[in-house]
Design an enzyme around this catalytic site. Structure first.
Site, PDB file in Angstrom:
ATOM      1  N   VAL A 172     -17.494  60.403  34.427  1.00  0.00           N
ATOM      2  CA  VAL A 172     -18.938  60.556  34.276  1.00  0.00           C
ATOM      3  C   VAL A 172     -19.520  61.401  35.404  1.00  0.00           C
ATOM      4  O   VAL A 172     -19.047  61.369  36.548  1.00  0.00           O
ATOM      5  CB  VAL A 172     -19.615  59.159  34.244  1.00  0.00           C
ATOM      6  CG1 VAL A 172     -21.121  59.266  34.057  1.00  0.00           C
ATOM      7  CG2 VAL A 172     -19.001  58.315  33.119  1.00  0.00           C
ATOM      8  N   LYS A 187      -9.008  49.415  42.201  1.00  0.00           N
ATOM      9  CA  LYS A 187      -9.358  49.224  40.786  1.00  0.00           C
ATOM     10  C   LYS A 187      -8.246  48.497  40.018  1.00  0.00           C
ATOM     11  O   LYS A 187      -8.529  47.743  39.078  1.00  0.00           O
ATOM     12  CB  LYS A 187      -9.698  50.571  40.132  1.00  0.00           C
ATOM     13  CG  LYS A 187     -11.019  51.165  40.635  1.00  0.00           C
ATOM     14  CD  LYS A 187     -12.198  50.226  40.390  1.00  0.00           C
ATOM     15  CE  LYS A 187     -13.535  50.849  40.733  1.00  0.00           C
ATOM     16  NZ  LYS A 187     -14.686  49.959  40.483  1.00  0.00           N
ATOM     17  N   ILE A 203     -23.448  43.624  48.038  1.00  0.00           N
ATOM     18  CA  ILE A 203     -22.287  42.762  47.774  1.00  0.00           C
ATOM     19  C   ILE A 203     -21.398  42.600  49.009  1.00  0.00           C
ATOM     20  O   ILE A 203     -20.584  41.688  49.067  1.00  0.00           O
ATOM     21  CB  ILE A 203     -21.440  43.246  46.568  1.00  0.00           C
ATOM     22  CG1 ILE A 203     -20.725  44.571  46.872  1.00  0.00           C
ATOM     23  CG2 ILE A 203     -22.290  43.318  45.306  1.00  0.00           C
ATOM     24  CD1 ILE A 203     -19.610  44.895  45.877  1.00  0.00           C
ATOM     25  N   TYR A 254      -8.426  53.982  46.212  1.00  0.00           N
ATOM     26  CA  TYR A 254      -9.300  53.731  45.065  1.00  0.00           C
ATOM     27  C   TYR A 254      -8.489  53.166  43.898  1.00  0.00           C
ATOM     28  O   TYR A 254      -8.897  52.206  43.242  1.00  0.00           O
ATOM     29  CB  TYR A 254     -10.017  55.020  44.649  1.00  0.00           C
ATOM     30  CG  TYR A 254     -11.062  54.806  43.577  1.00  0.00           C
ATOM     31  CD1 TYR A 254     -12.288  54.212  43.885  1.00  0.00           C
ATOM     32  CD2 TYR A 254     -10.823  55.207  42.262  1.00  0.00           C
ATOM     33  CE1 TYR A 254     -13.244  54.015  42.907  1.00  0.00           C
ATOM     34  CE2 TYR A 254     -11.782  55.012  41.277  1.00  0.00           C
ATOM     35  CZ  TYR A 254     -12.987  54.422  41.604  1.00  0.00           C
ATOM     36  OH  TYR A 254     -13.930  54.215  40.624  1.00  0.00           O
TER      37      TYR A 254
END
Length: 277
Positions: A223, A194, A62, A190
């Site tokens: 996760v 986001k 990307i 970060y």
């Protein structure tokens, strides 16, 4: 009748890999696992084929406009359009990273916000009416992580444009270079990336409303992945559940929303739900 197509960026491992696995099990269409690294991507596809699943692979970085252009041309020529697009590719510096705040800000925003945006700008013309876009955000993408009330108001302005949002993201990078970012933006690139992605989600939904395209952002939970340094308690397939819900199962009325890992809609500027995971 055209073949349905699902695309997941950055999906050779982690949550992206699990999203591809989930789509392959349930989606009546072609599922593309994409990766910037061909060898890793092909190994991921081979691993899923051992499970009896049939994803397809295409190289996609990307951050490289040429790579996105080649992928876009291939999908257009082969299928004519995209029905599900999951923007998962992202980076995060570790807490003990030695790079300067300025470098971390520039690189994080370049990948997580600007490269996701440019990929969307190249691939969105291929979205078919009724398509679904899932932007993988984070609990870090909740607006209350931004200290400045003025910035929060600007970020959730219902008339905010993509170019205005991009300018705000550039303002953050410049502030980080000057070392003046903490008071208004906080100390996490970060977080800013986001929050920017979640704000972009809401703008994209407004732009695509007339084509019945659903665009939503999701916090997949904490996760166990390379990105979390394997500290998250959730397995990757659990982290894929909320993104898969948005891609396959959410009512059509769910659009321009911020969804938590438990599949519940969260107020972007309200209280952050108590985080179990």
């Amino acid at each position: 009748m055209s073949i349905k197509v699902a695309v997941v960026t950055g999906s050779n491992k982690g949550i992206g890999f699990a999203i591809v696995r989930g789509l392959c099990k349930r989606y009546k269409g072609v599922v593309y696992l994409t990766s910037r690294d061909v060898e890793r991507g092909e190994k991921a596809v081979a691993d899923l084929k051992k499970e009896g699943l049939s994803p397809k692979f295409h190289q996609l970085d990307i951050t490289d406009n040429k790579s996105v252009e080649i992928f876009s041309s291939y999908i257009k020529a082969s299928y004519g359009g995209i029905d599900i697009m999951v923007n998962n590719a992202a980076i995060a510096f570790k807490r003990n990273a030695t790079e300067s705040v300025a470098v971390q800000a520039e690189k994080t925003l370049f990948v997580n916000y600007f490269s996701t945006l440019s990929t969307c700008e190249q691939l969105f013309p291929l979205l078919r009416d009724g398509a679904r876009v899932v932007n993988i955000s984070s609990s870090c993408g909740h607006l209350t992580n931004i200290p400045s009330e003025n910035l929060r108001q600007r970020l959730q302005d219902p008339s905010l444009t993509v170019s205005e949002l991009s300018n705000l993201m550039r303002e953050y990078v410049e502030a980080a270079k000057l070392g003046t970012q903490a008071a208004e933006w906080g100390n996490s690139s970060y977080v800013v990336s986001k929050v920017g992605l979640t704000a972009l989600t809401k703008i994209q939904q407004r732009m695509l409303n007339d084509r019945d395209i659903k665009v939503n952002a999701v916090h997949p939970g904490y996760v166990d992945t390379d990105m979390s340094s394997h500290k998250g308690p959730l397995k990757i397939d659990e982290g894929a559940e909320a993104p898969l819900f948005l891609a396959l199962d959410a009512p059509d009325s769910v659009r321009g929303e911020f969804i938590w890992y438990n599949k519940k809609i969260v107020s972007w500027d309200g209280e952050i739900p108590e985080e179990k995971y």
